[in-house]
Design an enzyme around this catalytic site. Sequence first.
Site, mmCIF file in Angstrom:
data_model
loop_
_atom_site.group_PDB
_atom_site.id
_atom_site.type_symbol
_atom_site.label_atom_id
_atom_site.label_comp_id
_atom_site.label_asym_id
_atom_site.label_seq_id
_atom_site.Cartn_x
_atom_site.Cartn_y
_atom_site.Cartn_z
ATOM 1 N N HIS A 44 0.843 -1.202 0.000
ATOM 2 C CA HIS A 44 0.000 0.000 0.000
ATOM 3 C C HIS A 44 0.880 1.254 0.000
ATOM 4 O O HIS A 44 1.031 1.931 1.017
ATOM 5 C CB HIS A 44 -0.932 -0.010 1.209
ATOM 6 C CG HIS A 44 -1.969 -1.081 1.148
ATOM 7 N ND1 HIS A 44 -1.884 -2.241 1.886
ATOM 8 C CD2 HIS A 44 -3.104 -1.176 0.428
ATOM 9 C CE1 HIS A 44 -2.931 -3.010 1.629
ATOM 10 N NE2 HIS A 44 -3.685 -2.385 0.747
ATOM 11 N N HIS B 299 1.134 1.513 -5.748
ATOM 12 C CA HIS B 299 -0.230 0.984 -5.769
ATOM 13 C C HIS B 299 -1.218 2.095 -6.114
ATOM 14 O O HIS B 299 -2.129 1.894 -6.940
ATOM 15 C CB HIS B 299 -0.569 0.379 -4.404
ATOM 16 C CG HIS B 299 -2.007 -0.021 -4.251
ATOM 17 N ND1 HIS B 299 -2.584 -1.038 -4.988
ATOM 18 C CD2 HIS B 299 -2.983 0.472 -3.440
ATOM 19 C CE1 HIS B 299 -3.853 -1.153 -4.635
ATOM 20 N NE2 HIS B 299 -4.120 -0.254 -3.708
ATOM 21 N N HIS C 119 -7.147 7.086 -2.537
ATOM 22 C CA HIS C 119 -7.898 6.019 -1.857
ATOM 23 C C HIS C 119 -7.128 5.304 -0.748
ATOM 24 O O HIS C 119 -7.742 4.701 0.133
ATOM 25 C CB HIS C 119 -8.412 5.000 -2.878
ATOM 26 C CG HIS C 119 -7.429 3.936 -3.233
ATOM 27 N ND1 HIS C 119 -6.373 4.138 -4.097
ATOM 28 C CD2 HIS C 119 -7.328 2.649 -2.827
ATOM 29 C CE1 HIS C 119 -5.676 3.029 -4.205
ATOM 30 N NE2 HIS C 119 -6.227 2.106 -3.451
ATOM 31 N N ASP C 120 -5.798 5.353 -0.749
ATOM 32 C CA ASP C 120 -5.024 4.693 0.307
ATOM 33 C C ASP C 120 -3.984 5.621 0.935
ATOM 34 O O ASP C 120 -3.015 5.146 1.545
ATOM 35 C CB ASP C 120 -4.297 3.453 -0.243
ATOM 36 C CG ASP C 120 -5.129 2.181 -0.118
ATOM 37 O OD1 ASP C 120 -6.012 2.139 0.759
ATOM 38 O OD2 ASP C 120 -4.909 1.235 -0.904
ATOM 39 N N ASP D 203 -8.867 -1.325 -7.585
ATOM 40 C CA ASP D 203 -8.078 -1.540 -6.375
ATOM 41 C C ASP D 203 -7.521 -2.952 -6.287
ATOM 42 O O ASP D 203 -6.506 -3.190 -5.632
ATOM 43 C CB ASP D 203 -8.950 -1.237 -5.149
ATOM 44 C CG ASP D 203 -8.151 -1.104 -3.872
ATOM 45 O OD1 ASP D 203 -6.950 -0.775 -3.943
ATOM 46 O OD2 ASP D 203 -8.715 -1.336 -2.793
#
Length: 513
Positions: free
Chosen positions: A241, A245, A285-286, A396
Amino acid sequence: MGNASCQGVLTHFVEAERVDHDEAADGAREEVLQIPEETCRDRVEKASTGSTNPKGSDTDSDKEPLELLLRDLEQTYALTMSRYQNTVHHPQADAKTVHKADELMRRLQQTLRRAALTKNNSWHGEADLFLNMHTGGEKRFKSLQEVVRQVQVETRIIRRWRKRNKSMPLQLPNRDIELDVDSWDGVNVFRIDDDCKQPLTQVFMSIWATRHLDLLSKSPEDSALKFILALEASYLENPYHDRKHAADVTHTAYYFWTHLASQTHMRDYYTEADLLAIIVAAAIHDVAHPGVSNEFMVKTQDTLALQYNDRSVLEHYHAATAFSIMKEVGANLLDHKLVNPPAESLKARVVDMVLATDMAHHKRVVDDTTAEIRGRPNMQDVDKLVLEKHMLHMADIAHPLRPPAQHQKWSDLIRQEFFAQGDMEKSLGHQPGPLFDREKSPSLAKSQVGFLNFVVIPTWKPLYQALGSVAKTLDKYLQANLEDWKEAAKKEDAGAQKLLASPCRSRRSTTEF
């Protein structure tokens, strides 16, 4: 192409940080030194309990409590930063040396953030294991308070830089790196990261330029660049992560969207504002992912779990962190020049898409999209909000749709995070879950066969149907990767059977007296 080819992207930050970093470092040192004594004492006592010592260790007093060590590290870092700032202002300090020093201090800053967290993660095993078996460890040594404080310090630096350098032109990502973002094989984030350590910035700004989003967003291109640079810097150095990514998911979401929107039967279904929303959601998103699962944070009653009421803890945190950065940088990318939809509506959609990446919502997201497509003969009638959440969720977990070499790398990286969690759990005297125990885990091949069959393929199927012919290349890679894992699993089984059938194993042992 080498690392030097992309150094120019951050060159304008060096001088600004040398000017303003003294103030930020003093603020960071002030925050560190203001930790309440009672809080530190409580943390030290928790760190000194028997549960924090590995099995077989001696007395608790034989080892320095990790909390105290981390606090000392932070204080040492603050003092070092102060000395560093005094040194770089020396008249004899040349620009090249200062640049190297800036990079070293940046890496030190990232390492310190990583040291404050347990390097754990969760994923999913075969069938229900892939969806529900997030194993929670015992309570970690620290909460995410230090990460939050560090993000605040970094964004304050950017804010001050913006105020003092409004007229300074920004350098766009290095054009020597050729990205064909409209081609599935045109982006390899591993290669980009090797070249310049800025895969997310390169991918995002290439999309921004390709689609001329500066004509849509009220934020100019330099503001978009400020935001994406700050965002990428906030991704931690986790094995999986991380910034790579984020870049891969951003390109994948963009690819899904553009090729769906370009189909004749989908004409006028999407606007460029929809694209703006999904690439922002993919990029953020992360962000600041600490490397632990939602379930782990809930079980340990982490501060963030309490703050977000145990619901999609990390996903809420990612969204909140990203919009805080956006505010600090002064770049509201979602504020656009169209009449509709309003920027507030786009923000709500971005948050919903990020929340949909929580694997706890996997079944609902897939079922909703499947029902929409089956019940609507005309794709134009499919709920756009349902479809975009599905696209980001699929993006994802889409690395099995990449060429085999890239997919293999992603699989190895996520396995590293599994085993890191398992090792930590063992060190705390607990039994890790089956996927996280390096001594008992099923092979990577068998684990991936389950992941592809039970998670990826059901999620991919609705998009495969919606994308039409363009999906064939992606599906070809998916099937090739699945067959590779199946073949590897068969060879492992054959080897195990051969070993069991070996005369050496079947011969009864005898003892002579």
